[in-house]
Structure formats: C-alpha cells, structure tokens
Design a protein around this motif. Structure first.
Motif, PDB file in Angstrom:
ATOM      1  N   SER A  16       0.837  -1.196   0.000  1.00  0.00           N
ATOM      2  CA  SER A  16       0.000   0.000   0.000  1.00  0.00           C
ATOM      3  C   SER A  16       0.872   1.247   0.000  1.00  0.00           C
ATOM      4  O   SER A  16       1.996   1.250   0.484  1.00  0.00           O
ATOM      5  CB  SER A  16      -0.931   0.004   1.219  1.00  0.00           C
ATOM      6  N   ASP A  17       0.329   2.280  -0.582  1.00  0.00           N
ATOM      7  CA  ASP A  17       0.970   3.592  -0.587  1.00  0.00           C
ATOM      8  C   ASP A  17      -0.054   4.548   0.006  1.00  0.00           C
ATOM      9  O   ASP A  17      -1.001   4.962  -0.671  1.00  0.00           O
ATOM     10  CB  ASP A  17       1.346   3.994  -2.014  1.00  0.00           C
ATOM     11  N   ASN A  18       0.116   4.835   1.285  1.00  0.00           N
ATOM     12  CA  ASN A  18      -0.839   5.698   1.974  1.00  0.00           C
ATOM     13  C   ASN A  18      -0.400   7.163   1.994  1.00  0.00           C
ATOM     14  O   ASN A  18      -1.028   7.980   2.631  1.00  0.00           O
ATOM     15  CB  ASN A  18      -1.041   5.212   3.418  1.00  0.00           C
ATOM     16  N   ASP A  19       0.672   7.471   1.285  1.00  0.00           N
ATOM     17  CA  ASP A  19       1.142   8.852   1.213  1.00  0.00           C
ATOM     18  C   ASP A  19       0.324   9.563   0.132  1.00  0.00           C
ATOM     19  O   ASP A  19       0.497   9.333  -1.058  1.00  0.00           O
ATOM     20  CB  ASP A  19       2.635   8.875   0.871  1.00  0.00           C
ATOM     21  N   ASP A  20      -0.579  10.405   0.542  1.00  0.00           N
ATOM     22  CA  ASP A  20      -1.458  11.065  -0.431  1.00  0.00           C
ATOM     23  C   ASP A  20      -0.924  12.437  -0.851  1.00  0.00           C
ATOM     24  O   ASP A  20      -1.681  13.314  -1.271  1.00  0.00           O
ATOM     25  CB  ASP A  20      -2.878  11.170   0.088  1.00  0.00           C
ATOM     26  N   SER A  21       0.401  12.625  -0.770  1.00  0.00           N
ATOM     27  CA  SER A  21       0.964  13.918  -1.154  1.00  0.00           C
ATOM     28  C   SER A  21       0.718  14.207  -2.625  1.00  0.00           C
ATOM     29  O   SER A  21       0.566  15.359  -3.014  1.00  0.00           O
ATOM     30  CB  SER A  21       2.467  13.977  -0.844  1.00  0.00           C
TER      31      SER A  21
END
Length: 183
Positions: free
Chosen positions: A95-100
């Motif tokens: 998962s990639d939870n970095d919503d930058s």
C-alpha cells in the motif's frame, strides 16, 4: 469450538511472512478442486511459526494456528463431517498511503495450493437415555401379576416351580380322581 492445527511448511528462503504485509497458513476445504470449493474454513489470526532449519534456497518452519470453528457456519449438514482437503495459503499486501500526490494505492495478492494433505472433521454426537424404572400405568400389568418368560417362551423357572417338578424335568401329574362307591 477452537481447533488447533500444527504443520511444517517448507518455502523459499527469501519468502518473508511478517503477519502485517504478508501471511501464510493453511485452510481446510471441501470440493473437487480449488476452483470448485463447496466449503472452506480458515484461521482468524496469523499462525505462530518458528524456523527449524534453512538451506541456501529453502526454510523449514514449525507452525501452529487455531481455527475458530462455529459448526452452524461451516458444517451445514451431517455430510460435511468426514475428510477435508488441506490447502496452503499465501497472501501479501502493498500500500501507498502517502497522499501527497493526491493518490493512494492498495494491492493484495493471494495464492493457494491444494492437495497438500487431508484432515478429518467430526461432528460432536451426544447420546442420552433415560434408563430409570417407571411405574406401570393404569391398565398395564401390575408387578405381582406380571410373568417373566424364559428365552424358550415358557414361564421362567422359579424356586417354587423347580421344587414341584420331578427329576426328569416334567411336572408331576395329579392323581386321577377317586370314584366313590355307592352303597
């Protein structure tokens, strides 16, 4: 009902199962193949595994897990008791939870290998009986009038009937009635 299961997986040495992003285990199932499952059950938690040996390419572990089994959820009828097949399971997530960048991603992979063995699933059976004596009801034989029969169908031998028999086993005949003479 909780069913403890132990097993020994052998897997590639670089396969990591941390219980958070990847997990491995087993699942008992019913059906002709993995693509035609009739029923399956699996654990609620990740197994507890200890590495017992390694080679340059493989790792051997000793694993234990508990399957919480609710018969009403998994054993639909009496036919579900019997031999179940066992499959190995491996799941992984990224998962990639970095919503930058205004973007999130979540990937999940699941692999299952069948035909690794079998296990017996048995339904609990409870036999109860009431063997207490009961009184004879109205209209039934009273204990004093009841006769017991021997296996031959004849009245059972009691001390009183044995005493009245001759040594040959037959009952003695009553003497013939006497005639009174008329005078």
């Amino acid at each position: 009902m909780k069913v403890p299961i132990t097993y020994t997986p052998i897997h590639p040495v670089d396969l990591v199962t941390d219980g958070e992003t990847s997990a491995a285990g087993i699942t008992p199932y019913r059906g002709t193949s993995l693509s035609k499952l009739r029923n399956e059950m699996g654990p609620d938690d990740a197994p507890s595994c200890t590495t017992t040996s390694t080679t340059a390419t493989t790792a051997t572990q000793s694993c234990a897990e508990v399957i919480a089994l609710a018969p009403q959820d998994y054993l639909y009828d009496a036919a579900e008791a019997g031999t179940w097949k066992v499959a190995g399971v491996y799941g992984r997530t990224t998962s990639d939870n970095d919503d930058s960048g205004d973007h999130l991603s979540f990937n999940y992979g699941y692999d299952m290998w069948g035909g690794l063995g079998t296990t017996q699933v048995k339904r609990a059976a409870k036999l109860t009986t009431d063997a207490t004596p009961s009184r004879c009801g109205r209209g039934g034989p009273s204990p004093s009038r009841a006769r017991s029969l021997a296996p031959t169908g004849r009245p059972a031998s009691t001390p009183a009937t044995r005493a009245s028999r001759s040594p040959s086993g037959s009952r003695p005949r009553a003497p013939p009635p006497t005639r009174r003479s008329r005078r």
